[in-house]
Design an enzyme around this catalytic site. Sequence first.
Site, PDB file in Angstrom:
ATOM      1  CB  THR A 179      -0.873   0.030   1.263  1.00 13.17           C
ATOM      2  OG1 THR A 179      -0.022   0.107   2.407  1.00 13.17           O
ATOM      3  CG2 THR A 179      -1.728  -1.217   1.355  1.00 13.17           C
ATOM      4  CD  GLU A 324      -5.350  -2.862   1.931  1.00 13.38           C
ATOM      5  OE1 GLU A 324      -5.737  -2.382   0.827  1.00 13.38           O
ATOM      6  OE2 GLU A 324      -4.765  -2.197   2.795  1.00 13.38           O
ATOM      7  CE  LYS A 434     -13.777   9.504  13.236  1.00 12.97           C
ATOM      8  NZ  LYS A 434     -12.474   9.308  12.584  1.00 12.97           N
ATOM      9  CD1 TRP A 439     -18.322  10.463  12.688  1.00 14.41           C
ATOM     10  CD2 TRP A 439     -18.334   8.954  11.038  1.00 14.41           C
ATOM     11  NE1 TRP A 439     -17.769   9.318  13.190  1.00 14.41           N
ATOM     12  CE2 TRP A 439     -17.761   8.363  12.202  1.00 14.41           C
ATOM     13  CE3 TRP A 439     -18.426   8.188   9.876  1.00 14.41           C
ATOM     14  CZ2 TRP A 439     -17.298   7.042  12.222  1.00 14.41           C
ATOM     15  CZ3 TRP A 439     -17.969   6.882   9.889  1.00 14.41           C
ATOM     16  CH2 TRP A 439     -17.408   6.308  11.063  1.00 14.41           C
TER      17      TRP A 439
END
Lengths: 550, 550
Positions: A179, A324, A434, A439
């Site tokens: 990654t 992934e 947050k 959110w």
Amino acid sequence: MPGGHAQTLRPFMWRAERLYPDTEIVSRTHEGRTRHTYAEYAGRTAQLANALDDYGIERGDRVATFCWNHTRHFETYFGVPNTGAQLHTINPLLPDEHIQYIVDDADDEIIFVDPSLAEKIAGAAESAEEFEDVDFVAMGSDGIDALDAPAYEEFIADHSTEYDWPDLDGDQPAGLCYTSGTTGKPKGVEYTQSMLWSHTMASQTPQGIPMEDSDVVMPVVPMFHVNAWGMPFTAAAAGAKHVYPGPSPDPADLAALIEEEGVTISAGVPTVWLGLREYIDAGNDVDLSTLDTVIIGGAAAPQALIEWYDERDVEVLHAWGMTELSPIGTVSHLKDDLRDADYDTQVNKRAKQGLVAPGLEFEVIDEDGEEVPWNGEDFGELRVRGPWVTKEYFKRPEANEAEFVDGWLKTGDVVTVDEDGYMQLVDRTKDVIKSGGEWISSVELENAIMAYDGVSEAAVVGVPHERWQERPVAFVVVADGVDREEIVERIETGLREEYPKWWVPDAVEFIDEVPKTATGKFSKKDLREQYGDQSLVDGAVPEDDAPEEE
Amino acid sequence: MPGGHAQTLRPFMWRAERLYPDTEIVSRTHEGRTRHTYAEYAGRTAQLANALDDYGIERGDRVATFCWNHTRHFETYFGVPNTGAQLHTINPLLPDEHIQYIVDDADDEIIFVDPSLAEKIAGAAESAEEFEDVDFVAMGSDGIDALDAPAYEEFIADHSTEYDWPDLDGDQPAGLCYTSGTTGKPKGVEYTQSMLWSHTMASQTPQGIPMEDSDVVMPVVPMFHVNAWGMPFTAAAAGAKHVYPGPSPDPADLAALIEEEGVTISAGVPTVWLGLREYIDAGNDVDLSTLDTVIIGGAAAPQALIEWYDERDVEVLHAWGMTELSPIGTVSHLKDDLRDADYDTQVNKRAKQGLVAPGLEFEVIDEDGEEVPWNGEDFGELRVRGPWVTKEYFKRPEANEAEFVDGWLKTGDVVTVDEDGYMQLVDRTKDVIKSGGEWISSVELENAIMAYDGVSEAAVVGVPHERWQERPVAFVVVADGVDREEIVERIETGLREEYPKWWVPDAVEFIDEVPKTATGKFSKKDLREQYGDQSLVDGAVPEDDAPEEE
């Protein structure tokens, strides 16, 4: 024990070689194009495998590439894993220290390097002990003295074009990709033979990115980015013609390849397709008549881009994936019952990240650990599982603890899913703001601000706030001569019309450029660091618009 | 250990339920049609799973069906394996002693029985100790007293429509099907979760039998024949509409379902499609406009049948498979470079068994153990391996010894492969006639003889010969009033023009009917037994035409 044979890549290459011996693999070089048939490809791949054996590569050893998209790179795609070794595709755009870390972490035995990237890897290797035991092979007809690298053609030359490809287990590691590591060290994801097999088959479903023997497939997405989204494997399974665009193709190069090779399917990040659009809009006449499908991934596909290609009878398929996930997770095919919907509705759906590929499962979990409803509004973190989703990171037990739960991969993506099942990215969990128990999507705010005239880039990050936990701050890049006060005014009033008032950033900072990661994404970590410990204080949010505290 | 999550059927049902809750599953009954949505289907499947738990079925237990194609049968397709139990689909056309053997061998706990098949299974069960511990459930709203069977609707009624489907291993046995056993006892083939997953994905490739959410899929092939060639699973993975034709559909029933439900893809043995053709040719007006594709398998697809459907814009896809292959091995798609070929060439290719599905590998081995060239002439035994090819028979170590070699399944099929890679069945290894060190295709001789006017059936078998090892004998069925001497004359002279003289049968026997197996295939074993020990003696083959002795 009952069961079938191991799932490996070998049958795909075998099928292409036997059924389509004359189908071509075309590769752009600075000197022109090379052409090989699958029959020749199979012979050269066997030569590579014999050469690797001769060099001393054994089952489980890691063989790396540091290359653009071309035929020789494709030869390593089957030539390395089909022997039982593991192909590690290194991203040459990474900073030196990441490259050093990766080569050490992977314990690469040998690295195949493009001449145009020799200087880059030589810089990374210089006085780096991680490279002490690594040998290089130069991807071409000439060696590279600075790396003490023989030429690839010389490396494979005296070897047999036959190879007795072994029976491998499905769980034999076949690929390795890191990654990009926007935070912390890059994490390695191993692709087993079975994962690559599964991903290839899933890509080949109508719900994926299916290919036929009539297709001409041009992966513009780099082969070091999760195996060019698996396209070289899928194209081989289909017996399609391959077209590799070589080093740093510009829009004119891509246009020439599309026209002259008859490309039907291509894939790349939005920038690639924006570039081709600009090239054509600038008055260059490009025949796109063979081009059926353009896969866009890596970043959101703007609706205007989808529409522009629609007008030219080229279908844009928006896809979402992750390292992934090998990488494909969703593809934004239009569902059958939306075929009668108006065009705007259709484009809106197609611009989302899309419908889950068959064979995968996902769930979207909110802050309270509950699954959110599929209503296109509520959002939560996306969790995914499936046969081509990794269950662990390479040598990173602490990352495994953090990023997997109950068998699910926590993607780190904050998403909504609409009533039709289309998933849409809203933010990254580390970037979502947050505030007061709710959110706020930094991405939505950025897109809204970037839509204003005069704004060229905008990044919104959450900074610590003593009462609300976090509050949004916008970092904005404007063109010369733009009235900054007017931009601030537009942000403050414009966003209030579209979003809850407590979404409006508490501050707007003008900067020269948004810092980027190695893959060109906004590096919000750097921006957050600019704010350092400067916690925002109360007062910026009017009480009556503030979110409820929990 | 690196790798992805287990390959199981669960994601296919989950995807259909979540993305396509309103898509229908239609089922023909003698009283009309039933309609369920995927949402209802998921609820009923959960009820079934809960009912099975309640009954005492545990992971690994075998649950059997004795049913035609209908929605309730489809409910067992996910409802049984997704709990971890194993679905055993019994062929109700088998003779009683085979059913007894199978139920005993599989150790079935419970059998779901169609009312129309109750008498058949009651006959098999009568005084058979194999059935002593078996319970029955009647597939409908009424119980069956003779079997002491509650109604399915009653069996599932009081159970929750929610079920917490477990995480299963890929090698968990999910299905079980017995070969029809033309020789010896039927052999069981277990399908693991991973095999069914792999087969579904392979079916979904463009090289298989791909389906989309716009498709309406009608499997006419029985669901007890290798899971209706996997179509119920594939249709679910695609979110397609299902249409199940119910008990003993005749051509008028199929025509009505095609027209009224908008069937796009259907599948069955040639007899089904010959029947529909005859029905339409007899003057019945049937709208085939929605029908895109008809899959023909189980026996060779006559070219004339392909052409008849072509004229009606329905593509016939000829496919070949085996119980051991879950079942699909090859599909006769037209290769891209044959699209410019003349129609006769195309139909000739499409009438072959076809191109190998991606993910499989095969080889064709002659009597000397050598691979035969792909020239469309040389033939040998087909060997196959791949993720949906079984590596063993259920509880049959002696069959494993005989039918697997070096990891390959010996299919028992004698085939040729042409230059384009199209595989064509020539014979079965047990039926091919071994004469003087060469092989004679009994199937080719039969087809040639059956093409003669007045011949309704012909079977050619090898009978022992003291010098040539075996020699062909033709068993012929002719219509009333046909001149038998003329037929013998035609066989002797006609075949000599087309084939080597030593292929011509040494004898022609007229019989009333060719004995058939439970699945309607010629039972040559019975014919060979008719000849018993009557070895043919020398003299029938002229010396100069005889094959060389080895």
